[in-house]
Design a protein around this motif. Structure first.
Motif, PDB file in Angstrom:
ATOM      1  N   HIS A 174       1.100  -1.062   0.456  1.00 52.12           N
ATOM      2  CA  HIS A 174       0.120   0.304   0.430  1.00 52.12           C
ATOM      3  C   HIS A 174       1.045   1.259   0.152  1.00 52.12           C
ATOM      4  N   SER A 176       0.685   3.525   1.964  1.00 51.71           N
ATOM      5  CA  SER A 176       1.002   3.860   4.150  1.00 51.71           C
ATOM      6  C   SER A 176       2.448   3.916   3.797  1.00 51.71           C
ATOM      7  N   ARG A 208      -0.154  -6.335  -4.774  1.00 53.90           N
ATOM      8  CA  ARG A 208      -0.415  -7.607  -4.284  1.00 53.90           C
ATOM      9  C   ARG A 208      -0.172  -9.266  -4.782  1.00 53.90           C
ATOM     10  N   GLN A 221      -2.346   3.036  -5.877  1.00 51.36           N
ATOM     11  CA  GLN A 221      -3.243   3.974  -5.035  1.00 51.36           C
ATOM     12  C   GLN A 221      -3.013   5.651  -4.314  1.00 51.36           C
ATOM     13  N   GLU A 223      -2.500   7.308  -1.166  1.00 42.89           N
ATOM     14  CA  GLU A 223      -2.796   8.300  -0.033  1.00 42.89           C
ATOM     15  C   GLU A 223      -2.747   9.412  -0.157  1.00 42.89           C
ATOM     16  N   PHE A 262      -8.906  -0.340  10.590  1.00 47.13           N
ATOM     17  CA  PHE A 262      -7.196  -0.886  10.059  1.00 47.13           C
ATOM     18  C   PHE A 262      -6.303  -0.903  11.087  1.00 47.13           C
ATOM     19  N   PHE A 264      -3.277   0.992  11.483  1.00 46.62           N
ATOM     20  CA  PHE A 264      -2.685   1.719  10.929  1.00 46.62           C
ATOM     21  C   PHE A 264      -4.050   3.362  12.068  1.00 46.62           C
ATOM     22  N   THR A 265      -5.170   3.466  12.321  1.00 49.93           N
ATOM     23  CA  THR A 265      -6.014   4.445  12.094  1.00 49.93           C
ATOM     24  C   THR A 265      -6.755   4.275  13.418  1.00 49.93           C
ATOM     25  N   GLY A 295     -10.266   3.503   1.949  1.00 48.04           N
ATOM     26  CA  GLY A 295     -10.231   3.515   3.678  1.00 48.04           C
ATOM     27  C   GLY A 295      -9.800   4.572   3.940  1.00 48.04           C
ATOM     28  N   SER A 296      -9.952   4.665   5.430  1.00 53.83           N
ATOM     29  CA  SER A 296      -9.487   6.389   6.272  1.00 53.83           C
ATOM     30  C   SER A 296      -9.744   6.275   7.508  1.00 53.83           C
ATOM     31  N   ALA A 318      -5.611  10.286   7.912  1.00 51.85           N
ATOM     32  CA  ALA A 318      -5.025   9.364   6.398  1.00 51.85           C
ATOM     33  C   ALA A 318      -5.935   8.443   5.815  1.00 51.85           C
ATOM     34  N   PHE A 319      -5.683   8.374   4.400  1.00 48.71           N
ATOM     35  CA  PHE A 319      -6.789   7.825   3.799  1.00 48.71           C
ATOM     36  C   PHE A 319      -6.079   7.418   2.938  1.00 48.71           C
ATOM     37  N   GLY A 320      -6.936   6.253   2.634  1.00 52.53           N
ATOM     38  CA  GLY A 320      -6.039   5.112   0.951  1.00 52.53           C
ATOM     39  C   GLY A 320      -7.044   5.279  -0.120  1.00 52.53           C
TER      40      GLY A 320
HETATM   41  N1  PHE Z   1      -3.884   1.111   3.773  1.00 53.74           N
HETATM   42  C1  PHE Z   1      -5.004   0.780   3.563  1.00 53.74           C
HETATM   43  C2  PHE Z   1      -5.220  -0.440   2.448  1.00 53.74           C
HETATM   44  O1  PHE Z   1      -4.733  -0.149   1.749  1.00 53.74           O
HETATM   45  C3  PHE Z   1      -6.129   2.171   3.739  1.00 53.74           C
HETATM   46  C4  PHE Z   1      -5.768   2.911   4.946  1.00 53.74           C
HETATM   47  C5  PHE Z   1      -5.340   4.478   4.251  1.00 53.74           C
HETATM   48  C6  PHE Z   1      -6.505   2.812   4.895  1.00 53.74           C
HETATM   49  C7  PHE Z   1      -5.276   5.170   4.921  1.00 53.74           C
HETATM   50  C8  PHE Z   1      -6.543   3.963   6.227  1.00 53.74           C
HETATM   51  C9  PHE Z   1      -5.704   5.047   6.051  1.00 53.74           C
HETATM   52  O2  PHE Z   1      -6.174  -0.716   2.702  1.00 53.74           O
END
Ligand code: PHE
Length: 359
Positions: A174, A176, A208, A221, A223, A262, A264-265, A295-296, A318-320
């Motif tokens: 990702h 991230s 992946r 992606q 981020e 997630f 990390f959040t 995702g966030s 954060a979001f992805g």
């Molecule tokens: N890294 C997560 C993914 O690949 C997405 C994400 C990023 C979620 C940042 C929350 C915050 O699925």
């Protein structure tokens, strides 16, 4: 001495007879060159008595001048007719239609990246990047995914041979890890300490082990990361609502924030946009159905601490988001694999003009 008139008439007729510049030069050499006829006459002057030399010398000089003038005139004429001949033979027909030129197009992924940069740029985000070949610490551990964490199984990782020093390496699963890389940067830490706030987007390639019509082993992606002292969940919502409406160009596009997980959040949310299906066709906008697009969440305090910042002072969101996925949705492309086939017919159809300004 009777030579003089013979030499004169021979020289002048050679000049007249020269059909081109090369022939004219040959004529000049035969008269005025080292062994030329007039040069020969000059050489005889030394042997003459002074009176004779004066008189004959003057006539030879006059003859030389006369021949030089004739050479110049002939040269002028031959050059202009050579030019005229070239102009006639090299004529360009400007009325002919131009030859068709192959014109490239911007790939939908590049186009969407430009659109992302435009929309988030207006909100004060800058573009950041990180390596595709990542170490395990940045890809997982820094993001609160320790080695035995089940979330490592959530992402089917391409593992690479470890570095010489034993560091385990992966193809990043990702974008991230660039969160961690950015927060760890000394410049960013100083900027934050000086009261600034961090806003970045990170568009890039991710990997992946996955492959079907909507998954490819390499995909893209973007981020997003905001860090400062006062950012909260309301900012996350406002930012993503504004982004989705601008990107899909639908002013009243409904968004749904679903609680999620997630590592990390915390809290975490998945975001859906409103849509509907009619005769198997997807329409984005207020409707009776939802599509998940990203995702966030609020950056986990442990991630902030892992990256050398004090979570009692700093927080953010954060979001992805899958770039391929939002490109497919916005531009009605239904097979992800076509993105990576490099098929020119597909690119001509789905590509964008390079001169079209990104919004
Ligand atoms: N890294 C997560 C993914 O690949 C997405 C994400 C990023 C979620 C940042 C929350 C915050 O699925």
């Amino acid at each position: 001495m009777s030579d003089l008139s013979t030499i004169r008439s021979e020289a002048l007729s050679a000049v007249e007879a020269a059909a081109d510049l090369a022939a004219l030069d040959a004529a000049r050499v035969s008269v005025l060159g080292k062994k030329g006829s007039v040069t020969g006459l000059m050489k005889t002057l030394g042997a003459l008595a002074p009176e004779e030399r004066k008189e004959f010398g003057a006539r030879v000089n006059q003859l030389k001048g006369e021949i030089e003038t004739a050479l110049e005139a002939r040269k002028g004429m031959l050059s202009s007719s050579a030019l005229a001949a070239r102009l006639a033979s090299e004529k360009i027909d400007v009325s002919l239609p131009v030859r068709p030129e192959a014109q490239g197009t911007v790939h939908p992924i590049g186009q969407v990246m430009d659109e992302l940069a435009g929309i988030f740029g207006d909100m004060g985000f800058t573009w950041a990047e990180g390596p595709d070949i990542e170490d395990d610490w940045h890809n997982f551990t820094a993001l609160n995914i320790p080695p035995d964490h089940p979330a490592r199984q959530m992402q089917d990782t391409f593992y690479l041979p470890p570095r010489a020093d034993g560091t385990p390496m992966v193809l990043r699963t990702h974008t991230s890890p660039v969160q961690a890389r950015t927060m760890l940067s000394k410049d960013v830490q100083k900027m934050l300490a000086d009261g600034g706030s961090l806003r970045i987007i990170v568009p890039g390639r991710t990997y992946r082990i996955d492959s079907d019509a909507t998954h490819a082993p390499m995909f893209h992606q973007v981020e997003g990361l905001v860090i400062d002292r006062g950012t909260h969940m309301g900012h996350l919502k406002g930012c993503l609502v504004d982004f989705c409406r601008a990107f899909f160009e639908i002013d009243d596009l409904p968004l749904r924030f679903r609680p999620s997980y997630f590592p990390f959040t915390e809290p975490s949310a998945e975001v859906d946009i409103g849509c509907s299906w009619k005769d198997g066709e997807l329409r984005i906008g207020a409707g009776d159905s939802w599509l998940e697009i990203l995702g966030s969440g609020m950056v986990h305090p442990r991630v902030i601490a892992n990256c050398g910042l004090d979570p009692a002072i700093y927080q953010g969101f954060a979001f992805g988001m899958g770039i391929d996925r939002i490109a497919m949705l916005k531009y009605g492309i239904n097979d992800l694999r076509a993105f990576f086939d490099a098929d020119l017919r597909w690119l001509r159809n789905y590509g964008f003009s390079a001169l079209e300004m990104p919004r």
